[in-house]
Motif scaffolding. Sequence first.
Motif, PDB file in Angstrom:
ATOM      1  N   PHE A 178       4.043   4.220   9.844  1.00 18.85           N
ATOM      2  CA  PHE A 178       3.829   2.803   9.569  1.00 18.85           C
ATOM      3  C   PHE A 178       2.633   2.647   8.642  1.00 18.85           C
ATOM      4  CE2 PHE A 178       1.206   3.844  13.163  1.00 18.85           C
ATOM      5  CZ  PHE A 178       0.047   3.114  13.001  1.00 18.85           C
ATOM      6  N   CYS A 179       2.544   1.487   8.009  1.00 18.93           N
ATOM      7  CA  CYS A 179       1.398   1.193   7.158  1.00 18.93           C
ATOM      8  C   CYS A 179       0.199   0.859   8.040  1.00 18.93           C
ATOM      9  CB  CYS A 179       1.718   0.032   6.218  1.00 18.93           C
ATOM     10  SG  CYS A 179       0.284  -0.456   5.216  1.00 18.93           S
ATOM     11  N   GLY A 180      -0.904   1.552   7.819  1.00 19.05           N
ATOM     12  CA  GLY A 180      -2.117   1.294   8.585  1.00 19.05           C
ATOM     13  C   GLY A 180      -2.792  -0.012   8.216  1.00 19.05           C
ATOM     14  N   ASP A 181      -2.413  -0.620   7.086  1.00 15.11           N
ATOM     15  CA  ASP A 181      -3.008  -1.881   6.664  1.00 15.11           C
ATOM     16  C   ASP A 181      -2.223  -3.090   7.193  1.00 15.11           C
ATOM     17  OD1 ASP A 181      -5.058  -0.619   5.211  1.00 15.11           O
ATOM     18  OD2 ASP A 181      -3.753  -0.409   3.467  1.00 15.11           O
ATOM     19  N   CYS A 182      -0.904  -3.108   6.966  1.00 16.49           N
ATOM     20  CA  CYS A 182      -0.120  -4.296   7.345  1.00 16.49           C
ATOM     21  C   CYS A 182       0.770  -4.065   8.567  1.00 16.49           C
ATOM     22  CB  CYS A 182       0.729  -4.791   6.177  1.00 16.49           C
ATOM     23  SG  CYS A 182       2.071  -3.680   5.684  1.00 16.49           S
ATOM     24  N   GLY A 183       0.940  -2.809   8.981  1.00 14.03           N
ATOM     25  CA  GLY A 183       1.724  -2.509  10.177  1.00 14.03           C
ATOM     26  C   GLY A 183       3.223  -2.351   9.959  1.00 14.03           C
ATOM     27  N   SER A 184       3.694  -2.477   8.720  1.00  7.88           N
ATOM     28  CA  SER A 184       5.133  -2.344   8.463  1.00  7.88           C
ATOM     29  C   SER A 184       5.642  -0.979   8.911  1.00  7.88           C
ATOM     30  CB  SER A 184       5.430  -2.489   6.970  1.00  7.88           C
ATOM     31  OG  SER A 184       5.110  -3.766   6.502  1.00  7.88           O
ATOM     32  N   PRO A 185       6.743  -0.941   9.670  1.00 10.70           N
ATOM     33  CA  PRO A 185       7.344   0.344  10.020  1.00 10.70           C
ATOM     34  C   PRO A 185       8.039   0.943   8.806  1.00 10.70           C
ATOM     35  CG  PRO A 185       8.662  -1.456  10.891  1.00 10.70           C
ATOM     36  CD  PRO A 185       7.455  -2.077  10.244  1.00 10.70           C
ATOM     37  N   ILE A 186       7.873   2.247   8.584  1.00 11.93           N
ATOM     38  CA  ILE A 186       8.434   2.917   7.412  1.00 11.93           C
ATOM     39  C   ILE A 186       9.608   3.813   7.804  1.00 11.93           C
ATOM     40  CG2 ILE A 186       7.966   4.406   5.431  1.00 11.93           C
ATOM     41  CD1 ILE A 186       6.406   1.733   5.393  1.00 11.93           C
ATOM     42  N   HIS A 187       9.373   4.758   8.698  1.00 12.74           N
ATOM     43  CA  HIS A 187      10.437   5.664   9.137  1.00 12.74           C
ATOM     44  C   HIS A 187      10.028   6.339  10.431  1.00 12.74           C
ATOM     45  CE1 HIS A 187       8.265   9.360   8.126  1.00 12.74           C
ATOM     46  NE2 HIS A 187       7.973   8.838   6.950  1.00 12.74           N
ATOM     47  N   ALA A 194      11.217  -3.292  20.967  1.00  5.84           N
ATOM     48  CA  ALA A 194       9.778  -3.534  21.133  1.00  5.84           C
ATOM     49  C   ALA A 194       9.005  -3.188  19.870  1.00  5.84           C
ATOM     50  CB  ALA A 194       9.244  -2.723  22.314  1.00  5.84           C
ATOM     51  N   LEU A 195       9.339  -2.063  19.241  1.00  2.90           N
ATOM     52  CA  LEU A 195       8.585  -1.610  18.070  1.00  2.90           C
ATOM     53  C   LEU A 195       8.901  -2.403  16.810  1.00  2.90           C
ATOM     54  CD1 LEU A 195       8.802   2.170  18.865  1.00  2.90           C
ATOM     55  CD2 LEU A 195       6.695   0.815  18.757  1.00  2.90           C
ATOM     56  N   SER A 196      10.063  -3.054  16.767  1.00  2.00           N
ATOM     57  CA  SER A 196      10.394  -3.888  15.604  1.00  2.00           C
ATOM     58  C   SER A 196      10.038  -5.349  15.857  1.00  2.00           C
ATOM     59  CB  SER A 196      11.882  -3.768  15.259  1.00  2.00           C
ATOM     60  OG  SER A 196      12.672  -4.351  16.280  1.00  2.00           O
ATOM     61  N   SER A 255       0.820  -1.218   0.000  1.00  2.00           N
ATOM     62  CA  SER A 255       0.000   0.000   0.000  1.00  2.00           C
ATOM     63  C   SER A 255       0.851   1.265   0.000  1.00  2.00           C
ATOM     64  CB  SER A 255      -0.904   0.029   1.236  1.00  2.00           C
ATOM     65  OG  SER A 255      -1.875  -0.980   1.153  1.00  2.00           O
ATOM     66  N   ILE A 256       1.985   1.215   0.688  1.00  2.00           N
ATOM     67  CA  ILE A 256       2.880   2.365   0.763  1.00  2.00           C
ATOM     68  C   ILE A 256       4.153   2.048  -0.002  1.00  2.00           C
ATOM     69  CG2 ILE A 256       4.315   3.774   2.300  1.00  2.00           C
ATOM     70  CD1 ILE A 256       2.109   3.442   4.392  1.00  2.00           C
ATOM     71  N   THR A 265      -0.512   6.546   2.186  1.00  2.00           N
ATOM     72  CA  THR A 265      -0.269   7.524   3.241  1.00  2.00           C
ATOM     73  C   THR A 265      -0.068   6.770   4.545  1.00  2.00           C
ATOM     74  OG1 THR A 265      -1.679   9.132   2.121  1.00  2.00           O
ATOM     75  CG2 THR A 265      -1.218   9.531   4.454  1.00  2.00           C
ATOM     76  N   PRO A 266       1.079   6.941   5.171  1.00  2.00           N
ATOM     77  CA  PRO A 266       1.301   6.215   6.422  1.00  2.00           C
ATOM     78  C   PRO A 266       0.474   6.778   7.570  1.00  2.00           C
ATOM     79  CG  PRO A 266       3.141   7.679   5.987  1.00  2.00           C
ATOM     80  CD  PRO A 266       2.230   7.754   4.793  1.00  2.00           C
ATOM     81  N   ARG A 267       0.293   5.957   8.562  1.00  2.00           N
ATOM     82  CA  ARG A 267      -0.262   6.400   9.838  1.00  2.00           C
ATOM     83  C   ARG A 267       0.929   6.705  10.737  1.00  2.00           C
ATOM     84  NH1 ARG A 267      -4.737   2.862  12.329  1.00  2.00           N
ATOM     85  NH2 ARG A 267      -4.648   4.646  13.702  1.00  2.00           N
ATOM     86  N   PHE A 268       0.672   7.445  11.818  1.00  3.68           N
ATOM     87  CA  PHE A 268       1.756   7.824  12.722  1.00  3.68           C
ATOM     88  C   PHE A 268       1.421   7.475  14.158  1.00  3.68           C
ATOM     89  CE2 PHE A 268       2.620  10.372   9.052  1.00  3.68           C
ATOM     90  CZ  PHE A 268       4.001  10.413   8.993  1.00  3.68           C
ATOM     91  N   TYR A 269       2.444   7.042  14.860  1.00  5.89           N
ATOM     92  CA  TYR A 269       2.384   6.803  16.296  1.00  5.89           C
ATOM     93  C   TYR A 269       3.407   7.753  16.912  1.00  5.89           C
ATOM     94  CZ  TYR A 269       3.352   4.471  20.753  1.00  5.89           C
ATOM     95  OH  TYR A 269       3.540   4.197  22.075  1.00  5.89           O
ATOM     96  N   ILE A 270       2.971   8.565  17.876  1.00  7.48           N
ATOM     97  CA  ILE A 270       3.878   9.505  18.527  1.00  7.48           C
ATOM     98  C   ILE A 270       4.319   8.904  19.857  1.00  7.48           C
ATOM     99  CG2 ILE A 270       4.190  11.849  19.411  1.00  7.48           C
ATOM    100  CD1 ILE A 270       3.544  11.754  16.403  1.00  7.48           C
ATOM    101  N   LYS A 271       5.626   8.834  20.039  1.00 11.89           N
ATOM    102  CA  LYS A 271       6.169   8.303  21.296  1.00 11.89           C
ATOM    103  C   LYS A 271       7.160   9.291  21.870  1.00 11.89           C
ATOM    104  CE  LYS A 271      10.382   5.820  20.363  1.00 11.89           C
ATOM    105  NZ  LYS A 271      11.081   6.297  21.509  1.00 11.89           N
ATOM    106  N   LYS A 272       7.360   9.204  23.167  1.00 13.06           N
ATOM    107  CA  LYS A 272       8.340  10.046  23.834  1.00 13.06           C
ATOM    108  C   LYS A 272       9.617   9.236  24.006  1.00 13.06           C
ATOM    109  CE  LYS A 272       8.759  13.223  27.680  1.00 13.06           C
ATOM    110  NZ  LYS A 272       8.096  13.739  28.879  1.00 13.06           N
TER     111      LYS A 272
END
Length: 134
Positions: free
Chosen positions: A74-83, A33-35, A11-12, A56-63
């Motif tokens: 990350f991809c909102g469909d398959c969850g692959s991390p992008i950047h 943890a995220l990988s 998708s991305i 269009t990726p989705r975003f997760y904001i972390k501290k």
Amino acid sequence: MIVHGSCHCGSITFEAEIDPEDVFICHCTDCRALSGTAFRTIVLCRRHNFFPLTGTPRFYIKKADSGARRALAFCGDCGSPIHSTDADDRMADYAIRTGVLSEAAELVPKRQIWSASALPWLYRVDDLPSDDAE
């Protein structure tokens, strides 16, 4: 070097111009943890050298441990991390996850960060038996 990226489901897609000298391994607990694995391999990319093609990726904001807010794409469909990038700086550069790049085998890490957090067994994996038939 021009690289080509795609999430697992396709998708991305994107292209980016990177310097293969900017590849590194991160051993921090967040990257583990995220990988979902022992470490994450990353290549730095100037924002103006990242070219989205589809999706269009989705975003997760972390501290981060530093206190900085990081935006993880990350991809909102398959969850692959992008950047990832700085969540508060619209001009910040990207840290591309090399696992989504077609050229990943060519991107040899040049350094490691958060090495104190590395799993203790990691440096002994060469001693494990391998079944290349799988």
